[in-house]
Design an enzyme around this catalytic site. Structure first.
Site, PDB file in Angstrom:
ATOM      1  N   ARG A  46       0.843  -1.207   0.000  1.00 19.03           N
ATOM      2  CA  ARG A  46       0.000   0.000   0.000  1.00 19.03           C
ATOM      3  C   ARG A  46       0.874   1.252   0.000  1.00 19.03           C
ATOM      4  O   ARG A  46       0.621   2.205  -0.734  1.00 19.03           O
ATOM      5  CB  ARG A  46      -0.956   0.030   1.204  1.00 19.03           C
ATOM      6  CG  ARG A  46      -1.684   1.368   1.315  1.00 19.03           C
ATOM      7  CD  ARG A  46      -2.883   1.440   2.260  1.00 19.03           C
ATOM      8  NE  ARG A  46      -2.867   0.545   3.383  1.00 19.03           N
ATOM      9  CZ  ARG A  46      -2.125   0.708   4.482  1.00 19.03           C
ATOM     10  NH1 ARG A  46      -1.330   1.757   4.619  1.00 19.03           N
ATOM     11  NH2 ARG A  46      -2.172  -0.176   5.455  1.00 19.03           N
ATOM     12  N   TYR A  92     -17.854  17.199 -14.105  1.00 16.10           N
ATOM     13  CA  TYR A  92     -18.237  15.791 -14.108  1.00 16.10           C
ATOM     14  C   TYR A  92     -19.237  15.545 -12.962  1.00 16.10           C
ATOM     15  O   TYR A  92     -19.006  16.007 -11.827  1.00 16.10           O
ATOM     16  CB  TYR A  92     -16.973  14.949 -13.921  1.00 16.10           C
ATOM     17  CG  TYR A  92     -17.218  13.474 -13.792  1.00 16.10           C
ATOM     18  CD1 TYR A  92     -17.642  12.731 -14.888  1.00 16.10           C
ATOM     19  CD2 TYR A  92     -17.022  12.813 -12.584  1.00 16.10           C
ATOM     20  CE1 TYR A  92     -17.860  11.368 -14.773  1.00 16.10           C
ATOM     21  CE2 TYR A  92     -17.237  11.452 -12.465  1.00 16.10           C
ATOM     22  CZ  TYR A  92     -17.659  10.738 -13.557  1.00 16.10           C
ATOM     23  OH  TYR A  92     -17.871   9.389 -13.449  1.00 16.10           O
ATOM     24  N   ASP A 144      -8.738  19.330 -13.672  1.00 20.54           N
ATOM     25  CA  ASP A 144      -9.097  17.995 -14.140  1.00 20.54           C
ATOM     26  C   ASP A 144      -8.862  17.983 -15.650  1.00 20.54           C
ATOM     27  O   ASP A 144      -9.590  18.619 -16.406  1.00 20.54           O
ATOM     28  CB  ASP A 144     -10.568  17.726 -13.783  1.00 20.54           C
ATOM     29  CG  ASP A 144     -11.015  16.317 -14.160  1.00 20.54           C
ATOM     30  OD1 ASP A 144     -10.398  15.713 -15.056  1.00 20.54           O
ATOM     31  OD2 ASP A 144     -12.008  15.848 -13.567  1.00 20.54           O
ATOM     32  N   LYS A 174     -10.170   6.783 -18.506  1.00 21.38           N
ATOM     33  CA  LYS A 174     -10.564   7.305 -19.810  1.00 21.38           C
ATOM     34  C   LYS A 174      -9.402   7.177 -20.806  1.00 21.38           C
ATOM     35  O   LYS A 174      -8.996   6.074 -21.105  1.00 21.38           O
ATOM     36  CB  LYS A 174     -11.064   8.748 -19.646  1.00 21.38           C
ATOM     37  CG  LYS A 174     -11.986   8.957 -18.425  1.00 21.38           C
ATOM     38  CD  LYS A 174     -13.297   8.182 -18.503  1.00 21.38           C
ATOM     39  CE  LYS A 174     -14.061   8.125 -17.185  1.00 21.38           C
ATOM     40  NZ  LYS A 174     -14.341   9.371 -16.512  1.00 21.38           N
TER      41      LYS A 174
HETATM   42  C1  LIG Z   1     -14.708   9.820 -15.223  1.00 23.99           C
HETATM   43  C2  LIG Z   1     -14.303  11.157 -14.762  1.00 23.99           C
HETATM   44  C3  LIG Z   1     -13.954  11.399 -13.431  1.00 23.99           C
HETATM   45  C4  LIG Z   1     -14.028  10.331 -12.366  1.00 23.99           C
HETATM   46  O1  LIG Z   1     -13.109   9.307 -12.575  1.00 23.99           O
HETATM   47  P1  LIG Z   1     -13.365   7.778 -12.138  1.00 23.99           P
HETATM   48  O2  LIG Z   1     -12.163   7.083 -12.628  1.00 23.99           O
HETATM   49  O3  LIG Z   1     -14.638   7.337 -12.770  1.00 23.99           O
HETATM   50  O4  LIG Z   1     -13.486   7.779 -10.638  1.00 23.99           O
HETATM   51  C5  LIG Z   1     -13.540  12.669 -13.091  1.00 23.99           C
HETATM   52  N1  LIG Z   1     -13.498  13.670 -13.993  1.00 23.99           N
HETATM   53  C6  LIG Z   1     -13.842  13.473 -15.284  1.00 23.99           C
HETATM   54  C7  LIG Z   1     -13.776  14.614 -16.234  1.00 23.99           C
HETATM   55  C8  LIG Z   1     -14.258  12.225 -15.715  1.00 23.99           C
HETATM   56  O5  LIG Z   1     -14.619  12.050 -16.981  1.00 23.99           O
END
Ligand SMILES: *Cc1c(COP(=O)(O)O)cnc(C)c1O
Length: 385
Positions: free
Chosen positions: A48, A101, A173, A198
């Site tokens: 961890r 998001y 982000d 993604k």
């Molecule tokens: C999917 C997404 C998240 C969250 O990520 P997870 O891996 O699903 O927890 C945050 N910001 C954006 C822009 C996203 O598309």
């Protein structure tokens, strides 16, 4: 080294491998034996707190954003939670872009607010709106650019300049653009965040998150809290993400090429009300996109003429585009934000930011674009019928 060379080579180190592996192995061991008591605190101790496969990925992640440090988390939201828990305390205030998001908004409003952290949402397309929202207790500004699902942009450099006068932390982000098309740290952000689920993973087979930073103190606090709350990425998932990243550049080029072709096709279509894609000259922030990004990405949204009923008919009649949430994989996905990804956002809030019932979000994959356009034709025909 340039982008693709780093994406392929950083974290893979044949010379250091016992057998000369050209690919980092998956270290599954949860604990690491020591030869003597003197060594118990040295090197890897427990998986961890540190794992060689995750470390390899973290070096690769840092390289992609021209950062000093990278951290790999069990999901994008685990990364977000750790940022908030590590750097804020009760009574602190965060200014956030109002078009985020859905899961991020849920984390802010339904989890973090219970611990006394306050959030103000502003239309961050206008940097002055961020300035006007600053209070005595403001500690952080949270941007997503381009936003999900309306592809709005924030001028990272302009916002960073405003808020650094007050020593606030700017988080970006960068999931939609990917590090191939945008590098927020180079534009003045303090923390960049990705859902690696993604584009970085890229094959719809791993959930994970990443944070990249330059500041030693921010890094140490994030690293401490990540271990303290246990929000780490597993060795196998770390390896999958490393594998995905090696093709990021070629995938992003194709995602963008296909998205541009589809955006132009949709914009010409008589049954389409509006297309949201930063690569189109009709996008209100196209000039900023050209300045701030190295490309426009593979995400677009559009409004069909009509309402929810037409939009449902459209998405249900497609054969290649999968009706699914998520984005950034090699396969094309389509969804209706109002009843899928953004269903947890109350209707009035949704409408305030511009998410109509007829809005359709597309994650353009890397298939042959002619097949994708034929599939969309099928959708229009179903609505017409
Ligand atoms: C999917 C997404 C998240 C969250 O990520 P997870 O891996 O699903 O927890 C945050 N910001 C954006 C822009 C996203 O598309």
């Amino acid at each position: 080294m340039r982008f693709s060379t780093k994406a392929i080579h950083v974290g893979e180190d044949p010379e250091s491998m016992q057998h000369g592996d050209v690919v980092s192995p998956i270290h599954l061991s949860t604990t690491f034996a020591k030869r003597s008591i003197r060594e118990v605190e040295e090197g890897y101790v427990y998986s961890r707190s540190g794992n060689p496969t995750r470390d390899a990925l973290e070096r690769k992640l840092a390289a992609l954003e021209n950062a000093e440090y990278g951290l790999a988390f069990s999901s994008g939201l685990a990364a977000e939670s750790t940022i908030l828990l590590a750097l804020l305390k009760k009574g602190d205030h965060v200014i956030a872009f109002d078009d985020l998001y859905g899961g991020t908004k849920r984390l802010f409003n339904q989890v973090m607010e219970r611990f006394g952290i306050e959030f103000t949402y502003v239309d961050a397309r206008e940097p002055g709106n961020v300035r006007r929202a600053i209070r005595e207790n403001t500690r952080m500004v949270w941007l997503e650019t381009p936003t999900n699902p309306l592809l709005k942009l924030a001028d990272i450099r302009a916002v960073a300049e405003i808020v650094h006068e007050r020593d606030l932390i700017v988080v970006v982000d960068n999931t939609f653009a990917s590090p191939y098309f945008q590098n927020p740290l180079d534009l003045g952000a303090d923390i960049v965040l990705h859902s690696v689920t993604k584009y970085l993973g890229g094959h719809s087979d791993v959930v994970g998150g990443a944070v990249m930073v330059n500041d030693d103190e921010i890094y140490e606090r994030l690293k401490f809290h990540q271990n303290a709350v246990g929000a780490i990425l597993s060795p196998f998932d770390s390896w999958l993400v490393m594998r995905g990243i090696k093709t990021l550049a070629v995938r992003m080029e194709r995602h963008e090429k296909n998205a541009m072709t589809i955006a132009r096709y949709l914009e010409e279509h008589p049954m389409v009300e509006r297309v949201y894609y930063p690569g189109l000259p009709s996008h209100p922030q196209h000039e900023l996109a050209k300045r701030q990004m190295k490309g426009f990405g593979g995400m677009l949204s559009f409004e069909l003429k009509g309402g929810l009923e037409e939009a449902i008919k459209f998405v249900e009649s497609l054969e290649i585009f999968a009706l699914a949430e998520s984005l950034g994989g090699v396969e094309s996905l389509i969804e209706l934000p109002a009843i899928m990804t953004h269903a947890s956002v109350p209707r009035d809030e949704r409408e305030k930011v511009g998410i109509r019932d007829s809005l359709i979000r597309v994650s353009v994959g890397i298939e042959d674009v002619e097949d994708l356009i034929e599939d969309l034709e099928r959708g229009f025909e179903a609505v017409r019928a």
